[in-house]
Design a protein around this motif. Structure first.
Motif, PDB file in Angstrom:
ATOM      1  N   CYS A  36       0.828  -1.206   0.000  1.00 10.08           N
ATOM      2  CA  CYS A  36       0.000   0.000   0.000  1.00 10.08           C
ATOM      3  C   CYS A  36       0.868   1.265   0.000  1.00 10.08           C
ATOM      4  CB  CYS A  36      -0.919  -0.002   1.212  1.00 10.08           C
ATOM      5  SG  CYS A  36      -0.042  -0.313   2.746  1.00 10.08           S
ATOM      6  N   CYS A  66       1.053  -0.212   9.152  1.00  7.61           N
ATOM      7  CA  CYS A  66      -0.178   0.195   8.474  1.00  7.61           C
ATOM      8  C   CYS A  66      -0.160   1.725   8.409  1.00  7.61           C
ATOM      9  CB  CYS A  66      -1.416  -0.286   9.203  1.00  7.61           C
ATOM     10  SG  CYS A  66      -2.969   0.370   8.493  1.00  7.61           S
ATOM     11  N   CYS A  86      -0.847  -7.474   5.399  1.00  6.63           N
ATOM     12  CA  CYS A  86      -0.985  -6.624   6.580  1.00  6.63           C
ATOM     13  C   CYS A  86      -1.997  -7.219   7.529  1.00  6.63           C
ATOM     14  CB  CYS A  86      -1.380  -5.199   6.178  1.00  6.63           C
ATOM     15  SG  CYS A  86      -3.107  -4.979   5.758  1.00  6.63           S
TER      16      CYS A  86
END
Ligand code: F3S
Length: 399
Positions: free
Chosen positions: A119, A296, A353
């Protein structure tokens, strides 16, 4: 929509059924949102990669596109998958899930998509420049690309991002157009922002105020004197999660902010509101945590290095996932950080994740520095959460 000859040929099926399907998706979207033309999309990031989210129906669509001759025409990377592609057993992923996740990755590989699943594509070479038109899907990365880099992307869905990859174009609407990038409201921040977790809390406080007021478009943020790349990725993830924000301008920090004057409508965010946001994510004392997670959005190499420094010579007492992109892990391998981290018993989980991996029911309470991870840990996996500064999260793993 006005299409050029090449785009029209793709729509007519001259370049195969998958390209035709992709162009149908893009022209339909363009018509819905009033686009007059396509723009070249020079970078793509596809979300919806975890088999946990895709299921058989999503996988079938990908396989059809691959069999139909779909091939990436521009640099394309993936959002996190449901497992570490090389080391899934260590994370307790079932063989059945691993087999299905691999089928998803095989379909992308057949389409020549780079199976780097992260991401934070901007940290590993899928890095657009200012003003570039791109088609990204992951909400935190979209917010980062638009706001911190000044590239131009809408928040794509999995199919529309794939369609942009297979055609090299995207419809010109939304954040691709200058008039839609103007700020509509000023956010005055009155608080201290020492750490990622506080940037995340600020994202939550602003996001919720904007969401409540129906004003998601381009807040102009005043009062943040400095922010690192890591702070900004944390903030982007949070404001996108809690407020659906895909573009902000941060005075003195993001590139387009200098082009605008602060809008007169102003919302103040106080230290007390930031503190309240932190408190709302501390549902449980961090001592109660049985799962520790950092990454994250996916960690930078600087953050991985810091974890290695903190874990040197120590042993973890809880399941500790450190999630990052595989190329970042490869640097960590080279530098010896992975060896230090693994000697402590912590796990570097590349490609995945704590949100997209299928871990519902395995843990009760998670401690993290990420406001976005707190949201999904509770909403998706029903975990209680504790939000702490980065170093304290690592300390919690060894307590
Ligand atoms: Fe990335 Fe997973 Fe968080 S995709 S932003 S680490 S929820």
């Amino acid at each position: 929509m006005k299409l050029n000859q090449k785009e029209q040929d793709m729509l007519n099926g001259r370049e195969g059924p998958a390209t035709q399907k992709a162009m149908e998706i893009l022209t339909t979207l363009g018509r819905i949102y009033g686009a007059e033309r396509m723009v070249p999309a020079t970078s793509v990031q596809i979300a919806g990669v975890s088999y946990d989210n895709l299921g058989e129906a999503g996988l079938h669509f990908l396989q059809q596109m691959a069999e139909g001759g779909g091939r990436a025409r521009v640099l394309t990377t993936l959002n996190p998958a449901g497992m570490d592609i090389e080391n899934w057993q260590a994370l307790g992923i079932s063989p059945e899930f691993a087999k299905n996740q691999q089928r998803v990755l095989d379909a992308f590989a057949q389409m020549k998509v780079i199976a780097t699943a992260t991401c934070t594509p901007y940290l590993i070479g899928n890095t657009p420049h200012y003003g570039e038109h791109i088609a990204w899907a992951e909400s935190s990365a979209v917010c980062y690309a638009n706001s911190v880099i000044g590239a131009r992307t809408n928040r794509e869905g999995g199919p529309s991002a794939l369609a942009a990859s297979l055609t090299g174009v995207t419809p010109a609407y939304g954040f691709h157009l200058t008039e839609n990038r103007r700020p509509a409201v000023t956010i005055k921040v009155q608080g201290k922002l020492p750490e990622n977790n506080v940037f995340g809390a600020l994202g939550k406080a602003i996001g919720q105020k904007l969401e409540a007021g129906g004003k998601k478009i381009a807040p102009y943020i005043h009062g943040v004197p400095e922010a690192s790349v890591e702070n900004l990725k944390s903030f982007c993830a949070s404001i996108a999660t809690y407020g659906g924000v895909a573009l902000f301008h941060m005075e003195g920090i993001t590139p387009e902010a200098a082009q605008f004057s602060p809008p007169t409508e102003t919302i103040v965010v106080t230290q007390a509101e930031i503190n309240a946001a932190i408190a709302s994510m501390n549902m449980e004392a961090s001592e109660a945590a049985d799962f520790v997670s950092l990454g994250c959005p996916h960690l930078s190499i600087k953050e991985v290095a810091r974890i290695a420094e903190l874990l040197e010579g120590k042993k973890v007492t809880k399941e500790f996932w450190i999630t990052t992109a595989r190329p970042v892990k490869q640097i960590a391998d080279m530098m010896g950080y992975t060896a230090t981290i693994e000697a402590s018993g912590a796990k570097i989980a590349a490609d995945t994740c704590c949100v997209v991996a299928p871990i519902k029911g395995r843990f009760d309470t998670m401690v993290t520095d990420s406001a976005k991870a707190c949201y999904y840990a509770f909403a998706k996996n029903n975990f209680k959460t504790a939000l702490k500064p980065f170093d304290d999260v690592v300390a919690e793993a060894t307590r």
